[in-house]
Design an enzyme around this catalytic site. Sequence first.
Site, PDB file in Angstrom:
ATOM      1  N   HIS A 188     100.213  68.049  95.417  1.00  0.00           N
ATOM      2  CA  HIS A 188     100.648  67.242  94.274  1.00  0.00           C
ATOM      3  C   HIS A 188     102.104  67.523  93.925  1.00  0.00           C
ATOM      4  O   HIS A 188     102.872  66.623  93.618  1.00  0.00           O
ATOM      5  CB  HIS A 188      99.782  67.569  93.059  1.00  0.00           C
ATOM      6  CG  HIS A 188      98.344  67.191  93.225  1.00  0.00           C
ATOM      7  ND1 HIS A 188      97.953  66.082  93.943  1.00  0.00           N
ATOM      8  CD2 HIS A 188      97.204  67.748  92.753  1.00  0.00           C
ATOM      9  CE1 HIS A 188      96.633  66.001  93.906  1.00  0.00           C
ATOM     10  NE2 HIS A 188      96.148  66.991  93.194  1.00  0.00           N
ATOM     11  N   GLU A 434      96.918  48.166 115.254  1.00  0.00           N
ATOM     12  CA  GLU A 434      96.981  49.635 115.233  1.00  0.00           C
ATOM     13  C   GLU A 434      95.875  50.272 116.048  1.00  0.00           C
ATOM     14  O   GLU A 434      95.597  51.461 115.921  1.00  0.00           O
ATOM     15  CB  GLU A 434      97.041  50.190 113.807  1.00  0.00           C
ATOM     16  CG  GLU A 434      96.185  49.533 112.791  1.00  0.00           C
ATOM     17  CD  GLU A 434      96.424  50.079 111.368  1.00  0.00           C
ATOM     18  OE1 GLU A 434      97.292  50.933 111.146  1.00  0.00           O
ATOM     19  OE2 GLU A 434      95.681  49.635 110.478  1.00  0.00           O
ATOM     20  N   ASP A 458      98.749  54.745 113.492  1.00  0.00           N
ATOM     21  CA  ASP A 458      97.388  54.699 114.023  1.00  0.00           C
ATOM     22  C   ASP A 458      97.370  54.290 115.487  1.00  0.00           C
ATOM     23  O   ASP A 458      96.568  54.790 116.268  1.00  0.00           O
ATOM     24  CB  ASP A 458      96.524  53.745 113.186  1.00  0.00           C
ATOM     25  CG  ASP A 458      95.984  54.450 111.949  1.00  0.00           C
ATOM     26  OD1 ASP A 458      95.509  55.598 112.086  1.00  0.00           O
ATOM     27  OD2 ASP A 458      96.054  53.874 110.853  1.00  0.00           O
ATOM     28  N   CYS A 505     105.480  48.417 111.184  1.00  0.00           N
ATOM     29  CA  CYS A 505     105.495  49.051 109.864  1.00  0.00           C
ATOM     30  C   CYS A 505     105.117  50.523 109.907  1.00  0.00           C
ATOM     31  O   CYS A 505     105.076  51.178 108.881  1.00  0.00           O
ATOM     32  CB  CYS A 505     104.608  48.297 108.892  1.00  0.00           C
ATOM     33  SG  CYS A 505     102.870  48.344 109.331  1.00  0.00           S
TER      34      CYS A 505
HETATM   35  C1  PEP Z   1     100.143  52.842 110.617  1.00  0.00           C
HETATM   36  O1  PEP Z   1      99.021  53.239 110.961  1.00  0.00           O
HETATM   37  O2  PEP Z   1     101.139  52.885 111.353  1.00  0.00           O
HETATM   38  C2  PEP Z   1     100.357  52.320 109.244  1.00  0.00           C
HETATM   39  C3  PEP Z   1     101.480  51.762 108.893  1.00  0.00           C
HETATM   40  O3  PEP Z   1      99.331  52.445 108.364  1.00  0.00           O
HETATM   41  P1  PEP Z   1      98.946  53.840 107.645  1.00  0.00           P
HETATM   42  O4  PEP Z   1     100.009  54.837 107.978  1.00  0.00           O
HETATM   43  O5  PEP Z   1      98.853  53.541 106.188  1.00  0.00           O
HETATM   44  O6  PEP Z   1      97.624  54.140 108.287  1.00  0.00           O
HETATM   45 MG    MG Z   2      97.318  52.638 109.771  1.00  0.00          MG
END
Ligand code: PEP
Ligand code: MG
Length: 545
Positions: A188, A434, A458, A505
């Site tokens: 935290h 992913e 992922d 992303c």
């Molecule tokens: C990813 O898996 O790259 C992603 C952007 O989602 P998260 O990191 O939230 O799993």
């Molecule tokens: Mg992800």
Amino acid sequence: MITLKGKSVNKGIAQGKVVYFKRTGYTVRHSLVTNLDSELSRLNIALKVTGGELESLYAKALSELGREDAEIFRAYQTVLRDEVFITDIRRMIETDHVNAEYAVQEVTGRYAGMFSEMQDEIFKSKDQDLYEVADRVIRVLNNTKGEMLKLTEESIVIADDLTPGELINLDKDKLIGIVLYEGSPHSHVAIISRTLNIPAVIGVENAAALSHHSDDEEDTAIVDGYEGRIYINPTDEVKRQIELKTDTIEVEQLKLNSLKGLPNETINGRRVEIYANIGSLEELGQAVENDAHGIGLFRTEFVFLNRNVYPSEEEQFEIYKAAAERMEGRVCVIRTLDVGSDKHVRYLGFRNEANPAMGYRAVRISLMEPVMFKAQVKAILRASHYGNVAFMVPLVISVEEVKRVKKIIEECKTELKSAGLPFDEKCLFGVMIETPAAALISDRLAKEVDFFSIGTNDLTQYTLAIDRESNILDEFLDTHHEAVMKLIEITVKNAKEAGIQTGICGELASDLSLTTEFVKMGVDAFSVYPSMVLPLRSKIRGINV
Ligand code: PEP
Ligand code: MG
């Protein structure tokens, strides 16, 4: 001069006076009580007083840190209101005739033991919440106030650890740096330091080097949050080097600021989009401040975590609408719920899965919990009336799943129409790529959706079979692994053929050593932490692709 090394959890450089903080301890005595009623009422009063303290901490955190970080204090309140936990404490007083503080300590130890045996990190960390609450109740019972750290001038705080309560009580204008001997990057305190943008280094390796210093009030220090280094009583030479470094960073920042308003265009005229990833409404400001052209990934988990029931459609609508309005026409891609694996919500029950990352998570939960999912879909649709909102669904592996989600969206549209609630009919619908499965069938998926966004975190985990949470497999983890790059290439190519756009992303979007390759592949958009928008723009404007 003493040099310490730890893990940086927030960048930046702080220089100033050191305040060493050591919590005053206490010992819990074990005594037998004869008047049970009066012992139980001592406990009740202590619970009430602690409840009041937590309420004011929550209010303070809400105004100073924002909703997401304030949830920590809500989680404490939940512990205090946990009927089973409190009943066990009462029962121990009644059956063993022991004093209240002893019962609180014993029962807390038992519960925390259960949590720490669980494999899951989130549950393991719950014992910290329990100890924090129990500590507060015991301090009220035995009248030992936790030492209140007070800063009288700008200071760097050095401590074994700080609880969120101790941190929130500090005067933030005077707190310029945090150094903790303990702590983890996901703690935290680490999260709060990032929200407050205070340079922070935790898990100091050679803290013992400092032990004889702890009574010295006169120490000064430099915290280098870029390198994870702390210099106690720095030499003039170190001060000079840090000054140079600060100047260079400031110049870099000025250069980056001058890129605001400019297009993300390569030297030979290829344009891409740069969006921001956010995990709370508070980060919207940083996205706008860094001139992101939209939100490419709004992780909605924070709305769902640390609660006893899932958020209502109305509650979600207000949050998504606020995001849509704040972006003033720029795209706001809202990802549907991605919990499970490392992120648990208690109202969905705890499944003791052997491989949670491959289990009950993301879109699978949404499809298995249609009532909850529909509340989210309707909230997103309704928010689309107030801005440029798009849907994004995590962790898909099949066309079938995508069709099921689309069917639910259509049902929601029909229901909203009959309820007379407005939404944007043309609200775009995308999926995250992913999993290797999704990448390999991206030709077919592309026919079902308006855009792809590649979640490389992922995608890497599932392609390389390396748990993204593991910290012992670094020697096997090649983040630029050719298999991952190939899957990205396949996805982009299939998207191009179907005439839809692909963004990235995951973390790789921020990896500037890959930007040229991604642009060459034909990636249309990057979605990165707000602070990476301008460095990425700078990179893109310097390449010839
Ligand atoms: C990813 O898996 O790259 C992603 C952007 O989602 P998260 O990191 O939230 O799993
Ligand atoms: Mg992800």
